[in-house]
Design an enzyme around this catalytic site. Structure first.
Site, PDB file in Angstrom:
ATOM      1  N   ASP A   1       0.815  -1.203   0.000  1.00  0.00           N
ATOM      2  CA  ASP A   1       0.000   0.000   0.000  1.00  0.00           C
ATOM      3  C   ASP A   1       0.855   1.263   0.000  1.00  0.00           C
ATOM      4  O   ASP A   1       2.051   1.231   0.293  1.00  0.00           O
ATOM      5  CB  ASP A   1      -0.921   0.013   1.218  1.00  0.00           C
TER       6      ASP A   1
ATOM      7  N   LYS B   1      -4.303   2.553  -2.130  1.00  0.00           N
ATOM      8  CA  LYS B   1      -5.077   2.546  -0.882  1.00  0.00           C
ATOM      9  C   LYS B   1      -4.715   3.727   0.019  1.00  0.00           C
ATOM     10  O   LYS B   1      -4.353   3.589   1.175  1.00  0.00           O
ATOM     11  CB  LYS B   1      -4.898   1.235  -0.110  1.00  0.00           C
TER      12      LYS B   1
ATOM     13  N   MET C   1      -8.506   8.019   9.232  1.00  0.00           N
ATOM     14  CA  MET C   1      -9.075   8.411   7.940  1.00  0.00           C
ATOM     15  C   MET C   1     -10.150   9.491   8.079  1.00  0.00           C
ATOM     16  O   MET C   1     -11.152   9.489   7.378  1.00  0.00           O
ATOM     17  CB  MET C   1      -9.647   7.187   7.217  1.00  0.00           C
TER      18      MET C   1
END
Length: 272
Positions: free
Chosen positions: A63, A84, A197
């Protein structure tokens, strides 16, 4: 003696320590997939099992948040970049699942490497389920999740007697949508929350926690690129954290921490 100094046998202190540990890694067999966590960024956060896996694999799907220094450990492996990272080009999850299955069926020794821990907001469970459905042998190698290691790196204890009896890990990716979590319920627990996130939705998240009952003066922090040379931390209150993070130019990858544990950072500032 520092970590690069040699003893009379030509060993570094790290090699001596590993010899005393007598660590015997498991073999990564052809046709197997290991889902591994690279930790928060610093190569020193790798576990021995993940390090050994990288040394054995001949196919590495990694990633965007994985350090180039860590990717370089898989010398000779064919590299597959999965992306990602929020707002950046990434492979679709179904395509990643299909890639892992294909590589395994080709008899490759496959490592799927993610930032943090595969099972903490890393979609490792989805990939494990896809492999299980296809009858592909797999293992999960835990990594240090940024939700805890980033706090330690920046002087914020995740738990502190007299302050909290729990810590909540949440995703802020869906804040403000129909798929959002109940921030008011989180606020009512009175326990600190660590949000993954959530940087793009920080104003929404802060407003929802305030509406849920948290005091405007509740300590809050944003931690960017924890454990790396680019690490930055802004500490404010819940009422001002969105404004101050924006003024500082902070951007993902970042963690948001809300709760009285943040106030411990100043008290622990004398640590090395």
């Amino acid at each position: 003696m520092n970590g690069s100094a040699l003893n009379r046998n030509g060993q570094t202190t790290v090699e001596q320590a590993l010899a005393r540990l007598n660590f015997k890694p498991r073999a990564l067999d052809p046709g197997h997939v290991w889902l591994a966590g690279a930790g928060p960024g610093d190569p020193g956060c790798l576990t021995l099992e993940v390090l050994a896996a990288l040394g054995q694999c001949d196919a590495l799907a990694y990633d965007a948040l994985v350090s180039p220094d860590v990717v370089a450990v898989a010398e000779g492996a064919e590299l597959f970049y999965a992306g990602k990272r929020g707002g950046q080009p990434s492979m679709k999850q179904d395509d990643i699942n299909a890639l892992l299955v294909r590589l395994a069926r080709e008899g490759r020794r496959v490592v799927r490497l993610k930032g943090g821990d595969p099972y903490i907001f890393g979609r490792g469970g989805e990939e494990a389920l896809a492999l299980a459905h296809e009858g592909i042998p797999f293992r999960v190698l835990s990594g240090l999740t940024s939700g805890l290691s980033a706090l330690a790196a920046t002087g914020i204890p995740a738990t502190m007697r007299g302050i909290n009896k729990a810590v909540i890990l949440a995703t802020g990716h869906a804040a403000g949508t129909d798929d959002d979590i109940d921030w008011a319920a989180i606020a009512r627990t009175g326990q600190p929350v660590v949000v993954y996130m959530g940087m793009a939705n920080l104003p929404i998240i802060a407003a929802a926690l305030l509406k849920g009952g948290l005091a405007p003066s509740t300590p809050a922090a944003v931690i960017v690129a924890a454990t790396t040379p680019q690490e930055r931390t802004v500490v404010a209150t819940l009422a001002t954290i969105a404004e101050e993070a924006a003024a500082a130019g902070l951007a993902s990858p970042a963690l948001i921490v809300v709760g009285d544990i943040v106030a411990m950072r100043a008290a622990l500032a004398g640590g090395t």
